[in-house]
Design an enzyme around this catalytic site. Structure first.
Site, mmCIF file in Angstrom:
data_model
loop_
_atom_site.group_PDB
_atom_site.id
_atom_site.type_symbol
_atom_site.label_atom_id
_atom_site.label_comp_id
_atom_site.label_asym_id
_atom_site.label_seq_id
_atom_site.Cartn_x
_atom_site.Cartn_y
_atom_site.Cartn_z
ATOM 1 N N ASP A 25 42.697 43.588 31.460
ATOM 2 C CA ASP A 25 43.616 42.757 32.253
ATOM 3 C C ASP A 25 44.151 41.566 31.455
ATOM 4 O O ASP A 25 44.100 40.422 31.916
ATOM 5 C CB ASP A 25 42.910 42.244 33.525
ATOM 6 N N GLU A 73 49.467 46.830 41.623
ATOM 7 C CA GLU A 73 48.696 45.621 41.292
ATOM 8 C C GLU A 73 49.274 44.967 40.038
ATOM 9 O O GLU A 73 50.324 45.363 39.548
ATOM 10 C CB GLU A 73 47.215 45.988 41.096
HETATM 11 C C1 6LW Z 1 42.193 44.545 38.132
HETATM 12 C C2 6LW Z 1 43.301 45.497 38.337
HETATM 13 C C3 6LW Z 1 42.895 46.482 37.390
HETATM 14 O O1 6LW Z 1 42.125 43.535 39.046
HETATM 15 O O2 6LW Z 1 41.554 46.608 37.439
HETATM 16 O O3 6LW Z 1 43.611 47.755 35.658
HETATM 17 C C4 6LW Z 1 41.056 45.530 38.174
HETATM 18 N N1 6LW Z 1 43.738 46.977 36.606
HETATM 19 O O4 6LW Z 1 44.572 45.030 38.066
HETATM 20 C C5 6LW Z 1 39.806 45.000 37.565
HETATM 21 O O5 6LW Z 1 39.940 44.898 36.178
#
Ligand code: 6LW
Length: 499
Positions: free
Chosen positions: A14, A176
């Site tokens: 991240d 996300e």
């Molecule tokens: C993070 C989300 C993700 O919050 O995994 O790969 C989660 N993305 O964006 C935890 O790292």
């Protein structure tokens, strides 16, 4: 100029980046490990050094509640008007913002943000500050929501509004990692979709106004979901930065998979050059690679070995949850560890443990340890650690009134192996490769005996979690008042450097 990915090796998911003049700052997720949110600095995008951690006071967040894979998720770093801001989600606590004038140290206490969703991000634009997460709207569809915020108090200054439902109108999965940027005449919204695994991807939309309407880009910005044989998998969750020469780059997470398509190192940080076509960001062939070309202004240097300095607590050491500091005595020439009654296998344990990221498949870790336990069940040594449910220990251990050198495994099938040991100090060495870990030991400066070989912690352990493999030191006991373990040296070295 040619460079190699990952730019931050080992467990560094991240990533988020910002530039201040000719200096770059990058943060990554740290989950149940303390201190939280490592801060890396670079002046050239390819050579990075960890300069500190954003959360280094253990009363700032409820670390004692952080189970494996929980705790600190997905920070964003931004700089505005002399101040650095970091926002992240601490699971069970919620979203928060901290700020500092010096990213290496001195971060404020967190202010809570009353907005749900994960992966928060900030945009400073024309005197206003915007905040977005993947909070859903009233229809409960996956979405990115935006609000105006005071970044010093966390107070929301407007109602949160859904601004995008993702690239695939028919229900995105795991929308996300949003970041909103004001570039030229456009507001760009970058996000991740597909979930942090092999289907991961980076998608984008743009709008003339920060509040929308956002129109989806008709190409995927980045994914390795359709591509085999690149040596890279799961690329997603990225953040854009413009360098001082006007070139654009993205940092993103990905893994270097083994044959089982998992990487026991965890998710790492990659860098790719970004071009603009028709005012959309375009990344080469839309796929991430291990060897890249980009308009860099400095050579990437080989990585060094890391030597522990026991005169202070180096920022690279990772502890579990809310460490019991009285169990760590940094004495300059040595580190005294008081064995904890919490064990590495305790899901919410606060064991005596300190470790570094395993930065490459090929590396060694070596420690000289002096520990003569007096109670059955006490042990101290090296650990290859993924989580409370998956790790190896290579230790001096007391059992049935005798001391042994022993390799044990938590999780998976593995029969512990032990040989009787002598008193006094022992050098323990782990040699890691893509396929296995070798365990070697030596007494009294004699040559190492390579003793046993085990498989890496892969699919069953590292693959199912959000973190990656760490290698380090631990001491735990079966009885209080156990003797302390004396750690005389510790170092970790990359055995094969491909750069
Ligand atoms: C993070 C989300 C993700 O919050 O995994 O790969 C989660 N993305 O964006 C935890 O790292």
């Amino acid at each position: 100029m040619r460079y190699e990915n990952p730019i931050l090796r080992g467990f560094n998911p991240d990533p988020s980046i910002c530039r201040v003049g000719n200096d770059y700052y990058l943060v990554t997720s740290s989950f149940e490990y303390f201190p939280g949110i490592p801060v890396y600095h670079s002046t050239d995008l390819v050579n990075w050094r960890q300069i500190g951690n954003c959360i280094d006071r253990d009363d700032q967040l409820p670390y004692e509640t952080a189970a494996a894979g929980q705790g600190m998720w997905a920070p964003t770093i931004r700089y505005h008007d002399g101040v650095f801001f970091v926002t992240a989600t601490f699971q069970g606590f919620g979203n928060f913002i901290i700020h500092s004038a010096n990213p290496a140290t001195g971060w404020s206490d967190p202010v809570k943000v009353d907005m749900s969703g994960i992966d928060p991000s900030l945009l400073f634009d024309a005197g206003k500050v915007y905040y977005c997460t993947n909070q859903r709207g009233e229809d409960d569809l996956e979405a990115i929501s935006l609000t105006e915020i005071d970044p010093f108090t966390g107070a929301l200054l407007s109602p949160a509004r859904v601004i995008w439902h993702g690239m695939s109108d028919d229900r995105p999965q795991y929308l996300e990692a949003p970041h909103v940027y004001h570039i030229g005449e456009w507001y760009y919204l970058l996000a991740a979709e597909g979930g942090t695994g092999f289907n991961h991807m980076i998608t984008a939309a743009r709008s003339r106004s920060v509040w929308g309407p956002y129109v989806s880009c008709d190409h995927l910005i980045l994914t390795n979901r359709y591509t085999e044989n690149t040596g890279v998998a799961g690329s997603g969750h990225g953040d854009l930065v413009e360098d001082q020469n006007g070139n654009w780059w993205i940092v993103h997470l990905a893994t270097r998979p083994d044959e089982a398509w998992y990487s026991h190192l965890g998710r790492e940080t990659f860098l790719l050059p970004v071009a603009w076509e028709n005012e959309w960001p375009v990344i080469g062939d839309g796929v991430s690679h291990l060897v890249c070309e980009g308009p860099l202004w400095a050579q990437q240097k080989p990585m060094d070995s890391w030597q522990a300095d026991f005169s202070f607590r180096q920022p690279q050491w990772l502890f579990l949850r809310k460490p019991r500091w009285e169990n760590y005595d940094f004495q300059g020439d040595k580190l005294l560890l008081t064995p904890s009654q919490d064990h590495l296998s305790d899901p919410l344990g606060r064991p005596t443990f300190l470790a570094l990221r395993q930065m490459d498949m090929d590396c060694t870790a070596e420690a000289e340890i002096d520990f003569d336990p007096i109670y059955d069940g006490s042990e101290a040594g090296l650990t290859i650690f993924v989580a409370d449910y998956g790790y190896y220990t290579f230790c001096k251990r007391r059992e049935n009134g005798k001391n042994w050198l022993s390799v044990q495994r938590q999780g998976g099938t593995f029969h512990p192996i032990s040989i009787p040991t002598e008193d006094g100090s022992v050098c323990l060495k782990i040699t890691a490769s893509k396929k296995e870990y070798l365990f070697s030991f030596a007494f009294n400066k004699e040559p190492f005996h390579t003793w046993t070989i085990v498989l890496p912690l892969t699919k069953d352990d590292a693959g199912k979690g959000f973190t990656g493999t760490l290698i380090g030191l631990y001491a735990q006991c079966g009885h209080s008042n156990e003797k302390k373990a004396r750690i005389l040296s510790y170092r970790q070295k990359l055995a094969s450097i491909s750069r």
